[in-house]
Design a protein around this motif. Structure first.
Motif, PDB file in Angstrom:
ATOM      1  N   HIS A  96       0.868  -1.180   0.000  1.00 53.78           N
ATOM      2  CA  HIS A  96       0.000   0.000   0.000  1.00 53.78           C
ATOM      3  C   HIS A  96       0.903   1.229   0.000  1.00 53.78           C
ATOM      4  N   HIS A  98       1.140   4.567   0.950  1.00 52.58           N
ATOM      5  CA  HIS A  98       0.395   5.355   1.922  1.00 52.58           C
ATOM      6  C   HIS A  98       0.390   6.838   1.566  1.00 52.58           C
ATOM      7  N   TRP A 136       4.919   6.928   2.634  1.00 51.63           N
ATOM      8  CA  TRP A 136       5.611   5.674   2.952  1.00 51.63           C
ATOM      9  C   TRP A 136       4.830   4.509   2.378  1.00 51.63           C
ATOM     10  N   HIS A 138       3.894   0.161   2.797  1.00 51.77           N
ATOM     11  CA  HIS A 138       3.837  -0.933   3.767  1.00 51.77           C
ATOM     12  C   HIS A 138       2.832  -1.959   3.271  1.00 51.77           C
TER      13      HIS A 138
HETATM   14 CU   LIG Z   1      -0.847   3.154   5.513  1.00 48.91          CU
END
Ligand SMILES: [Cu+2]
Length: 254
Positions: A96, A98, A136, A138
């Protein structure tokens, strides 16, 4: 309950070193051809990391390209990117991105926007970041465990018009719950931790290592990018003797 970071930061000093450092290097990335697709590849696999002092036992982790945090991805605003993600874990995962505005099919939510990436297979994420900034990435599968074991990395989208600063620093903040032998403590999914969207750890890292002093020079324009990739810890940063803030005096881009 959230533990704050103030006590730790109060021991960290922002050291003012007024002399002895060479002239500033302006961060001024080259402009790529707008039409070129940026091709990247990331492999996810078990590995080891050292979160505390050299010589302490290594911690088994899950890692993007063998490092925790994963490699910092620097993309360009408006430039298409293809990121091939290879799953070397024994379980399914996704990535994902973000905060990035992108097509739903590239959002990395298994069973909703894509089929999970099965062990030993790859998935190619294709998107064009419309906004510059600090983001970011993750997993969005078994997230408490996969994030808690190390899967997170910074994603920076550079402005099409570069911002002139002397230095561009990233602090990716994380915390880990380590046992005495350096192993990641078990029990990622207790009811209490789940109620808090994750567990609070006992070791804090900046860019994967123990926090250390950061030297800056008087008058230097430092762009500090912050990303809190902890499962649940809320960070409170304090800069002793300094007042960081949004920059008002914008230098002309060179
Ligand atoms: Cu996230």
């Amino acid at each position: 309950m959230s533990t704050d970071f103030r006590h730790m930061m109060s021991r960290r000093r922002f050291v003012l070193a007024a002399t002895g450092v060479a002239a500033a290097t302006l961060v001024h990335p080259a402009t790529p051809r707008a039409s070129a697709v940026d091709e990247r590849r990331i492999r996810i696999a078990p590995g080891h990391a050292s979160f505390t002092s050299p010589g302490d036992p290594l911690t088994p982790v899950w890692a993007y390209d063998g490092t925790v945090p994963g490699p910092m991805l620097r993309l360009r605003q408006g430039r298409p990117v293809h990121i091939t993600v290879e799953n070397g874990l024994d379980e399914e995962t996704t990535v994902h991105w973000h905060g990035i505005r992108l097509q739903n099919a590239m959002d990395g939510v298994p069973g909703l926007t894509q089929q999970p990436i099965k062990p030993g297979t790859v998935f190619v994420y294709e998107f064009t970041p419309p906004d510059a900034g600090t983001f970011w990435y993750h997993p969005h599968a078994n997230s408490l465990v996969q994030l808690g074991r190390g899967l997170a990395g910074a994603l920076i989208v550079e402005e099409t018009e570069p911002v002139a600063v002397d230095r561009d620093l990233l602090w990716l903040l994380q915390d880990w719950r380590l046992a005495d032998d350096g192993q990641m403590a078990p029990g990622f999914g207790s009811a209490m931790d789940a109620a808090m969207s994750g567990r609070v750890g006992n070791v804090v890292t900046i860019n994967g290592t123990a926090p250390a002093d950061q030297s800056v020079r008087a008058g230097e324009h430092v762009r500090l990018r912050l990303a809190n990739a902890s499962l649940a810890r809320i960070m409170s940063l304090r800069f002793e003797g300094h007042r960081p803030g949004r920059r008002r005096d914008r230098r002309p881009a060179l």
